[in-house]
Design an enzyme around this catalytic site. Structure first.
Site, PDB file in Angstrom:
ATOM      1  N   GLU A 176       9.249   5.915   1.551  1.00 30.92           N
ATOM      2  CA  GLU A 176       8.980   7.591   1.752  1.00 30.92           C
ATOM      3  C   GLU A 176       7.450   8.231   2.790  1.00 30.92           C
ATOM      4  O   GLU A 176       7.221   9.270   2.741  1.00 30.92           O
ATOM      5  CB  GLU A 176       8.168   8.640   0.380  1.00 30.92           C
ATOM      6  CG  GLU A 176       8.741   8.914  -0.663  1.00 30.92           C
ATOM      7  CD  GLU A 176      10.472   9.266  -0.602  1.00 30.92           C
ATOM      8  OE1 GLU A 176      11.940   9.246  -0.567  1.00 30.92           O
ATOM      9  OE2 GLU A 176      10.060  10.675  -0.384  1.00 30.92           O
ATOM     10  N   ARG A 181     -14.628  -8.259 -22.783  1.00 30.33           N
ATOM     11  CA  ARG A 181     -14.606  -9.479 -22.050  1.00 30.33           C
ATOM     12  C   ARG A 181     -16.061  -9.377 -21.675  1.00 30.33           C
ATOM     13  O   ARG A 181     -16.968  -9.196 -20.854  1.00 30.33           O
ATOM     14  CB  ARG A 181     -13.991  -9.919 -20.617  1.00 30.33           C
ATOM     15  CG  ARG A 181     -14.341 -11.508 -19.152  1.00 30.33           C
ATOM     16  CD  ARG A 181     -13.859 -12.095 -19.529  1.00 30.33           C
ATOM     17  NE  ARG A 181     -14.084 -13.542 -19.234  1.00 30.33           N
ATOM     18  CZ  ARG A 181     -13.579 -14.568 -19.027  1.00 30.33           C
ATOM     19  NH1 ARG A 181     -13.246 -14.601 -20.543  1.00 30.33           N
ATOM     20  NH2 ARG A 181     -14.092 -15.124 -18.053  1.00 30.33           N
ATOM     21  N   GLN A 230       0.778   5.186   7.231  1.00 34.76           N
ATOM     22  CA  GLN A 230       0.707   5.591   8.765  1.00 34.76           C
ATOM     23  C   GLN A 230       1.123   6.442   8.953  1.00 34.76           C
ATOM     24  O   GLN A 230       1.542   7.392  10.185  1.00 34.76           O
ATOM     25  CB  GLN A 230       1.288   3.893   9.231  1.00 34.76           C
ATOM     26  CG  GLN A 230      -0.390   3.096   9.139  1.00 34.76           C
ATOM     27  CD  GLN A 230       0.095   2.864   8.122  1.00 34.76           C
ATOM     28  OE1 GLN A 230       0.906   2.188   7.358  1.00 34.76           O
ATOM     29  NE2 GLN A 230      -0.609   2.164   7.437  1.00 34.76           N
ATOM     30  N   THR A 242      17.173   3.089  -2.479  1.00 30.55           N
ATOM     31  CA  THR A 242      16.823   3.284  -4.075  1.00 30.55           C
ATOM     32  C   THR A 242      17.712   4.568  -4.222  1.00 30.55           C
ATOM     33  O   THR A 242      18.504   4.767  -4.343  1.00 30.55           O
ATOM     34  CB  THR A 242      15.323   4.252  -4.303  1.00 30.55           C
ATOM     35  OG1 THR A 242      14.461   3.847  -2.774  1.00 30.55           O
ATOM     36  CG2 THR A 242      15.226   3.906  -5.578  1.00 30.55           C
ATOM     37  N   ILE A 263     -11.052  -7.524 -11.615  1.00 27.36           N
ATOM     38  CA  ILE A 263     -12.426  -7.292 -12.946  1.00 27.36           C
ATOM     39  C   ILE A 263     -11.169  -8.460 -13.904  1.00 27.36           C
ATOM     40  O   ILE A 263     -12.202  -8.683 -14.712  1.00 27.36           O
ATOM     41  CB  ILE A 263     -12.172  -6.030 -13.500  1.00 27.36           C
ATOM     42  CG1 ILE A 263     -12.933  -5.002 -12.217  1.00 27.36           C
ATOM     43  CG2 ILE A 263     -12.418  -5.728 -15.065  1.00 27.36           C
ATOM     44  CD1 ILE A 263     -12.938  -3.008 -12.579  1.00 27.36           C
ATOM     45  N   THR A 296       5.798   5.363   5.914  1.00 28.60           N
ATOM     46  CA  THR A 296       4.508   4.694   5.332  1.00 28.60           C
ATOM     47  C   THR A 296       3.298   5.259   5.424  1.00 28.60           C
ATOM     48  O   THR A 296       3.300   6.481   5.844  1.00 28.60           O
ATOM     49  CB  THR A 296       4.635   3.836   6.906  1.00 28.60           C
ATOM     50  OG1 THR A 296       4.681   4.740   7.523  1.00 28.60           O
ATOM     51  CG2 THR A 296       6.052   2.435   6.529  1.00 28.60           C
ATOM     52  N   GLY A 342     -10.623 -11.284 -12.821  1.00 30.77           N
ATOM     53  CA  GLY A 342     -11.355 -12.493 -12.814  1.00 30.77           C
ATOM     54  C   GLY A 342      -9.625 -12.873 -12.538  1.00 30.77           C
ATOM     55  O   GLY A 342      -8.358 -12.658 -12.335  1.00 30.77           O
ATOM     56  N   GLY A 364      13.528   3.369  10.894  1.00 26.00           N
ATOM     57  CA  GLY A 364      12.697   3.526   9.477  1.00 26.00           C
ATOM     58  C   GLY A 364      11.891   4.208   9.505  1.00 26.00           C
ATOM     59  O   GLY A 364      11.653   5.321   9.663  1.00 26.00           O
TER      60      GLY A 364
HETATM   61  N1  COS Z   1       8.792  19.330   8.894  1.00 19.09           N
HETATM   62  C1  COS Z   1      10.158  20.018   9.100  1.00 19.09           C
HETATM   63  N2  COS Z   1      10.079  20.103  10.488  1.00 19.09           N
HETATM   64  C2  COS Z   1       9.937  18.633  10.753  1.00 19.09           C
HETATM   65  C3  COS Z   1       9.163  18.074  10.213  1.00 19.09           C
HETATM   66  C4  COS Z   1       8.087  18.000   9.485  1.00 19.09           C
HETATM   67  N3  COS Z   1       7.367  17.369   8.673  1.00 19.09           N
HETATM   68  N4  COS Z   1       8.710  16.978  11.492  1.00 19.09           N
HETATM   69  C5  COS Z   1       8.836  17.033  12.150  1.00 19.09           C
HETATM   70  N5  COS Z   1       9.752  18.160  12.202  1.00 19.09           N
HETATM   71  C6  COS Z   1      10.455  18.908  13.324  1.00 19.09           C
HETATM   72  C7  COS Z   1       9.982  19.710  14.300  1.00 19.09           C
HETATM   73  O1  COS Z   1       9.165  20.542  14.869  1.00 19.09           O
HETATM   74  C8  COS Z   1      10.799  19.182  15.255  1.00 19.09           C
HETATM   75  O2  COS Z   1      11.539  20.534  15.938  1.00 19.09           O
HETATM   76  P1  COS Z   1      11.806  21.457  16.902  1.00 19.09           P
HETATM   77  O3  COS Z   1      11.929  20.659  18.422  1.00 19.09           O
HETATM   78  O4  COS Z   1      13.149  22.365  16.408  1.00 19.09           O
HETATM   79  O5  COS Z   1      10.339  21.866  16.682  1.00 19.09           O
HETATM   80  C9  COS Z   1      11.386  18.395  15.135  1.00 19.09           C
HETATM   81  O6  COS Z   1      11.250  17.946  13.296  1.00 19.09           O
HETATM   82  C10 COS Z   1      11.927  16.744  15.598  1.00 19.09           C
HETATM   83  O7  COS Z   1      10.193  16.629  15.619  1.00 19.09           O
HETATM   84  P2  COS Z   1       9.668  15.345  16.306  1.00 19.09           P
HETATM   85  O8  COS Z   1       9.408  15.540  17.622  1.00 19.09           O
HETATM   86  O9  COS Z   1       7.684  15.520  16.512  1.00 19.09           O
HETATM   87  O10 COS Z   1      10.182  14.400  15.916  1.00 19.09           O
HETATM   88  P3  COS Z   1      10.498  13.017  15.654  1.00 19.09           P
HETATM   89  O11 COS Z   1      11.596  12.031  16.647  1.00 19.09           O
HETATM   90  O12 COS Z   1       8.831  12.440  16.244  1.00 19.09           O
HETATM   91  O13 COS Z   1       9.587  12.134  14.389  1.00 19.09           O
HETATM   92  C11 COS Z   1       8.478  11.691  12.597  1.00 19.09           C
HETATM   93  C12 COS Z   1       8.910  12.870  13.818  1.00 19.09           C
HETATM   94  C13 COS Z   1       7.857  10.775  12.799  1.00 19.09           C
HETATM   95  C14 COS Z   1       7.277  12.641  11.321  1.00 19.09           C
HETATM   96  C15 COS Z   1       9.616  11.562  11.731  1.00 19.09           C
HETATM   97  O14 COS Z   1      10.572  10.688  12.588  1.00 19.09           O
HETATM   98  C16 COS Z   1       9.887  10.801  10.444  1.00 19.09           C
HETATM   99  O15 COS Z   1       9.022  11.521   9.119  1.00 19.09           O
HETATM  100  N6  COS Z   1       9.627   9.198  10.136  1.00 19.09           N
HETATM  101  C17 COS Z   1       9.488   8.856   8.707  1.00 19.09           C
HETATM  102  C18 COS Z   1      10.654   9.456   8.498  1.00 19.09           C
HETATM  103  C19 COS Z   1      10.669   8.714   6.752  1.00 19.09           C
HETATM  104  O16 COS Z   1       9.528   8.909   5.875  1.00 19.09           O
HETATM  105  N7  COS Z   1      11.284   7.546   6.069  1.00 19.09           N
HETATM  106  C20 COS Z   1      11.514   7.230   4.856  1.00 19.09           C
HETATM  107  C21 COS Z   1      12.821   6.908   4.733  1.00 19.09           C
HETATM  108  S1  COS Z   1      13.004   7.685   3.091  1.00 19.09           S
HETATM  109  S2  COS Z   1      12.738   6.877   1.428  1.00 19.09           S
END
Ligand code: COS
Length: 380
Positions: free
Chosen positions: A364, A269, A368, A159, A338, A366, A340, A132
């Site tokens: 999209e 109200r 966090q 979705t 509001i 979380t 109640g 996720g």
């Molecule tokens: N935009 C562009 N590139 C990105 C990026 C962003 N927002 N975030 C990371 N990258 C790139 C990094 O620059 C890195 O590239 P290089 O090694 O070539 O420089 C690569 O991606 C990996 O980045 P990172 O090491 O930060 O990856 P992680 O696995 O640690 O995870 C997060 C990064 C947490 C940002 C990612 O897993 C994430 O967005 N998770 C949430 C997923 C999500 O939104 N799910 C919802 C589902 S869709 S409804």
């Protein structure tokens, strides 16, 4: 700096607001109750080009800017979060093809999405049962076989799963390579081996369909890869960077709707001999709610404007998403308060709003994860 919408944007906002008021609101409680996706509403939205408003004119869409789309999505969110999600998340699923597709892929798939008389939907298939927030750990596997790939795996919480014509499926060609192995494919819904699993029974956002996707030996031509082998993680991240202000805007629309309901209720109200809006405790709550709606909207507008201008907006997109959706949760909670005891009852819109708000803090990425993205940008 000009904070006013121009005449075209005002007209667009008005048109979509009328659509939300006349076509979405009258059915939203019933769709919520039944947990039903409405093709009828989606078809009407497609007639107004809302399901593909961000598709450029050269590919058959109206080519709205990100900012204009954010204005549209706020109005849809005002109407119903479920319907707004079905429409706006279709737009999100279009992004990987627009941003990473070849000219042939864009032409072929946009033509199918932009037919107002026979609208098709598509879906974004990233999330898996065990991947996720940690998207790079996904397990859906693509193995090369001649000019094709054979894909096996499961996607969840998708979705528009089951109502889409095609899907962007994120796979790994080698899990050892983590994000370097991730590869995105366009997969047609009618490909043998592709099926829809569980349709989720949700707390809120019930007018959009959320489903499991099952891929069993699904044969997909190499020509369906987006951008190239090992590029899928970047495709996903770029999509999410672009789409997040829109999710914030659904939250802004929902929060605005909750504020309107709370305001109207508090004016009629009467307790302790006067309308409760005249009690300072309630008046201050309303003041905070109105302020939150405004600052959340400003963040969504700013991130969208930056994306339109081609300015790097990773931080600002995340801010827009988490502020827009945290504000939705806070304002909807206060709107129930509001009202109640009445606010807890199904007859009142705010009961639905409260349930709808919760999911926006989760989808999209979380809220966090948004803070993680933002803090990583700050300290980089
Ligand atoms: N935009 C562009 N590139 C990105 C990026 C962003 N927002 N975030 C990371 N990258 C790139 C990094 O620059 C890195 O590239 P290089 O090694 O070539 O420089 C690569 O991606 C990996 O980045 P990172 O090491 O930060 O990856 P992680 O696995 O640690 O995870 C997060 C990064 C947490 C940002 C990612 O897993 C994430 O967005 N998770 C949430 C997923 C999500 O939104 N799910 C919802 C589902 S869709 S409804």
């Amino acid at each position: 700096m000009d904070f006013a919408l121009n005449d075209e944007q005002k007209a667009l906002k008005q048109t979509v607001h009328e659509f939300a008021e006349n076509e979405i609101r009258p059915v939203s409680m019933e769709l919520d109750e039944k947990g039903e996706f409405s093709w009828d509403v989606v078809r009407k939205a497609a007639k107004l080009e809302l399901t593909y408003s961000g598709v450029p004119e050269e590919y058959g869409g109206p080519g709205l800017s990100m900012l204009d789309n954010t204005i549209v999505i706020e109005e849809l969110g005002w109407g119903c979060v479920g319907v707004a999600s079905a429409i706006a998340l279709n737009q999100i699923a279009i992004l990987p093809i627009l941003q990473a597709g070849s000219e042939e892929q864009k032409k072929e798939y946009m033509a199918r999405l932009t037919d107002p008389d026979n609208p098709h939907l598509c879906a974004f298939g990233l999330t898996e049962p065990e991947a996720g927030s940690d998207a790079a750990s996904l397990k859906t596997r693509a193995v090369r076989d001649g000019d094709d790939y054979i894909i096996n795996g499961n996607k969840c919480f998708i979705t528009n799963g089951g109502v889409s014509d095609f899907y962007t499926i994120f796979t790994t060609i080698d899990p050892e390579q983590r994000y370097h192995g991730i590869t995105a494919f366009i997969v047609e819904a009618d490909t043998p081996g592709f099926s829809i699993g569980k349709i989720e029974h949700k707390m809120g956002m019930r007018a959009s369909q959320t489903a499991e996707l099952i891929l069993e030996d699904v044969r997909v031509p190499a020509a369906n890869i987006l951008r190239g082998e090992g590029q899928g993680f970047y495709v996903a991240m770029e999509t999410l960077d672009t789409s997040r202000p829109g999710v914030g805007a659904i939250g802004v629309g929902l929060a605005r709707a909750a504020l309107e309901e709370a305001l109207a209720y508090s004016k009629q109200r009467v307790q302790f001999g006067r309308p409760i809006c005249r009690q300072q405790a309630i008046g201050f709550m309303l003041a905070d709610m109105a302020t939150k709606v405004d600052y959340a909207r400003l963040l969504c507008y700013r991130a969208s404007w930056m994306l339109d201008e081609g300015i790097d907006a990773i931080k600002e997109s995340s801010m827009a998403k988490f502020v827009g959706t945290d504000v939705a949760m806070e304002v909807c909670t206060d709107a129930v308060q509001i009202h109640g005891g009445y606010g807890y009852m199904k007859e009142y819109l705010v009961e639905k709003f409260f349930r709808d708000a919760k999911i926006l803090q989760i989808v999209e990425g979380t809220n966090q994860i948004q803070r993680l993205v933002l803090s990583a940008q700050l300290i980089a």
